[in-house]
Structures are given as C-alpha cells and as structure tokens.
Design a protein around this motif. Structure first.
Motif, PDB file in Angstrom:
ATOM      1  N   MET A  97      37.508  71.001 -13.125  1.00 22.38           N
ATOM      2  CA  MET A  97      37.418  72.415 -13.457  1.00 22.38           C
ATOM      3  C   MET A  97      37.870  73.238 -12.253  1.00 22.38           C
ATOM      4  N   GLU A  98      38.739  74.178 -12.480  1.00 19.35           N
ATOM      5  CA  GLU A  98      39.289  75.009 -11.411  1.00 19.35           C
ATOM      6  C   GLU A  98      38.449  76.258 -11.238  1.00 19.35           C
ATOM      7  N   ASN A  99      38.163  76.600  -9.995  1.00 20.21           N
ATOM      8  CA  ASN A  99      37.410  77.802  -9.685  1.00 20.21           C
ATOM      9  C   ASN A  99      38.410  78.882  -9.285  1.00 20.21           C
ATOM     10  N   SER A 100      38.523  79.929 -10.091  1.00 19.98           N
ATOM     11  CA  SER A 100      39.528  80.965  -9.846  1.00 19.98           C
ATOM     12  C   SER A 100      39.177  81.863  -8.664  1.00 19.98           C
ATOM     13  N   THR A 101      37.947  81.787  -8.147  1.00 14.80           N
ATOM     14  CA  THR A 101      37.584  82.629  -7.003  1.00 14.80           C
ATOM     15  C   THR A 101      38.012  82.020  -5.684  1.00 14.80           C
ATOM     16  N   ILE A 102      38.370  80.754  -5.668  1.00  9.68           N
ATOM     17  CA  ILE A 102      38.805  80.100  -4.437  1.00  9.68           C
ATOM     18  C   ILE A 102      40.308  80.272  -4.289  1.00  9.68           C
ATOM     19  N   LYS A 103      40.709  80.846  -3.171  1.00  8.88           N
ATOM     20  CA  LYS A 103      42.124  81.090  -2.911  1.00  8.88           C
ATOM     21  C   LYS A 103      42.591  80.211  -1.765  1.00  8.88           C
ATOM     22  N   PRO A 104      43.843  79.769  -1.790  1.00  8.69           N
ATOM     23  CA  PRO A 104      44.349  78.993  -0.652  1.00  8.69           C
ATOM     24  C   PRO A 104      44.478  79.879   0.579  1.00  8.69           C
ATOM     25  N   LEU A 105      44.369  79.273   1.744  1.00 10.14           N
ATOM     26  CA  LEU A 105      44.520  80.008   3.000  1.00 10.14           C
ATOM     27  C   LEU A 105      45.971  80.415   3.162  1.00 10.14           C
ATOM     28  N   GLU A 106      46.195  81.686   3.297  1.00  6.95           N
ATOM     29  CA  GLU A 106      47.546  82.196   3.491  1.00  6.95           C
ATOM     30  C   GLU A 106      47.910  82.105   4.963  1.00  6.95           C
ATOM     31  N   GLU A 107      49.184  81.939   5.253  1.00  2.01           N
ATOM     32  CA  GLU A 107      49.632  81.863   6.648  1.00  2.01           C
ATOM     33  C   GLU A 107      49.208  83.087   7.442  1.00  2.01           C
ATOM     34  N   SER A 108      49.217  84.250   6.796  1.00  2.00           N
ATOM     35  CA  SER A 108      48.879  85.481   7.506  1.00  2.00           C
ATOM     36  C   SER A 108      47.401  85.530   7.891  1.00  2.00           C
ATOM     37  N   GLU A 109      46.556  84.746   7.224  1.00  2.00           N
ATOM     38  CA  GLU A 109      45.136  84.758   7.529  1.00  2.00           C
ATOM     39  C   GLU A 109      44.801  83.894   8.740  1.00  2.00           C
ATOM     40  N   PHE A 110      45.588  82.881   8.993  1.00  2.00           N
ATOM     41  CA  PHE A 110      45.367  82.016  10.142  1.00  2.00           C
ATOM     42  C   PHE A 110      46.717  81.698  10.762  1.00  2.00           C
ATOM     43  N   PRO A 111      46.943  82.163  11.986  1.00  2.00           N
ATOM     44  CA  PRO A 111      48.260  82.001  12.616  1.00  2.00           C
ATOM     45  C   PRO A 111      48.697  80.537  12.720  1.00  2.00           C
ATOM     46  N   GLN A 112      49.933  80.303  12.368  1.00  3.00           N
ATOM     47  CA  GLN A 112      50.519  78.967  12.477  1.00  3.00           C
ATOM     48  C   GLN A 112      50.445  78.505  13.923  1.00  3.00           C
ATOM     49  N   GLY A 113      49.990  77.299  14.145  1.00  2.00           N
ATOM     50  CA  GLY A 113      49.931  76.749  15.489  1.00  2.00           C
ATOM     51  C   GLY A 113      48.670  77.090  16.270  1.00  2.00           C
ATOM     52  N   GLN A 114      47.812  77.946  15.723  1.00  2.00           N
ATOM     53  CA  GLN A 114      46.556  78.288  16.408  1.00  2.00           C
ATOM     54  C   GLN A 114      45.656  77.053  16.456  1.00  2.00           C
ATOM     55  N   ARG A 115      45.036  76.815  17.596  1.00  4.26           N
ATOM     56  CA  ARG A 115      44.151  75.662  17.758  1.00  4.26           C
ATOM     57  C   ARG A 115      42.701  76.129  17.819  1.00  4.26           C
ATOM     58  N   VAL A 116      41.830  75.309  17.240  1.00  4.95           N
ATOM     59  CA  VAL A 116      40.407  75.644  17.184  1.00  4.95           C
ATOM     60  C   VAL A 116      39.568  74.441  17.584  1.00  4.95           C
ATOM     61  N   LEU A 117      38.589  74.683  18.432  1.00 10.67           N
ATOM     62  CA  LEU A 117      37.553  73.702  18.722  1.00 10.67           C
ATOM     63  C   LEU A 117      36.263  74.268  18.144  1.00 10.67           C
ATOM     64  N   LEU A 118      35.688  73.555  17.199  1.00 10.21           N
ATOM     65  CA  LEU A 118      34.455  73.996  16.558  1.00 10.21           C
ATOM     66  C   LEU A 118      33.337  73.041  16.975  1.00 10.21           C
ATOM     67  N   PHE A 119      32.354  73.576  17.677  1.00 12.81           N
ATOM     68  CA  PHE A 119      31.247  72.778  18.191  1.00 12.81           C
ATOM     69  C   PHE A 119      30.052  72.874  17.252  1.00 12.81           C
ATOM     70  N   HIS A 120      29.353  71.750  17.103  1.00 14.01           N
ATOM     71  CA  HIS A 120      28.163  71.736  16.259  1.00 14.01           C
ATOM     72  C   HIS A 120      27.132  70.783  16.855  1.00 14.01           C
ATOM     73  N   GLY A 121      25.903  71.236  16.942  1.00 15.41           N
ATOM     74  CA  GLY A 121      24.812  70.372  17.363  1.00 15.41           C
ATOM     75  C   GLY A 121      24.572  70.295  18.859  1.00 15.41           C
ATOM     76  N   PHE A 122      25.276  71.088  19.635  1.00 16.96           N
ATOM     77  CA  PHE A 122      25.104  71.078  21.091  1.00 16.96           C
ATOM     78  C   PHE A 122      24.064  72.116  21.504  1.00 16.96           C
ATOM     79  N   SER A 123      23.317  71.798  22.560  1.00 18.35           N
ATOM     80  CA  SER A 123      22.410  72.799  23.128  1.00 18.35           C
ATOM     81  C   SER A 123      23.260  73.855  23.822  1.00 18.35           C
ATOM     82  N   ARG A 124      22.653  74.976  24.145  1.00 16.30           N
ATOM     83  CA  ARG A 124      23.381  76.044  24.853  1.00 16.30           C
ATOM     84  C   ARG A 124      23.905  75.526  26.193  1.00 16.30           C
TER      85      ARG A 124
END
Length: 84
Positions: free
Chosen positions: A1-28
């Motif tokens: 079943m397709e959910n019509s509220t979910i949209k694909p990420l457009e290039e303009s929303e996230f710059p091509q080549g941008q790098r991200v490090l997402l941390f989870h579970g680390f203390s401050r």
C-alpha cells in the motif's frame, strides 16, 4: 500500500555531496571528545554536518531529518560568517 503523504527527498532539500555524521547513544562528554578529535584532524573535511539524535528526530524519516539538518547547518554557517 502506497502512502501518498510520503514524498521523495528532492535534491534541493539536501545538497548533493553534503556529508553527515549522525551520533546516537553517546554521553555529552564522549560526544564532545569525538567532535574535538574530528575537528582537530587535518584530513577530516570542514563542511561536515555533525548532529545527534533527539527523541523527536528518532521518529523522523531519514530523508526528512537530512533535509532539516541541511537547513540548520546553512543557518548556523551564515550566523558564524556574520560574526566575523
């Protein structure tokens, strides 16, 4: 079943080549140590988005989170440039 509220990420929303490090579970303290190590290493690119998960972001689609992180990164980048 397709959910019509979910949209694909457009290039303009996230710059091509941008790098991200997402941390989870680390203390401050661990997080600050890691970020300082990364920032002090000469081979680590300077324009990396570094972020931690939050209770809210854990419920987001990855595409939505990346788009929001890119917007925040650009905002803070402009703020830092204005301080110089």
């Amino acid at each position: 079943m397709e959910n019509s509220t979910i949209k694909p990420l457009e290039e303009s929303e996230f710059p091509q080549g941008q790098r991200v490090l997402l941390f989870h579970g680390f203390s401050r303290e661990e997080l600050m140590l890691l970020i300082n190590l990364l920032n002090s290493h000469p081979q680590v690119p300077r324009d990396i988005i570094m972020a931690t998960t939050t209770e809210t972001s854990l419920n987001w689609r990855v595409a939505d989170l990346l788009a929001e992180l890119a917007k925040e990164h650009e905002y803070f980048k402009k703020q830092r440039q204005g301080e110089k």
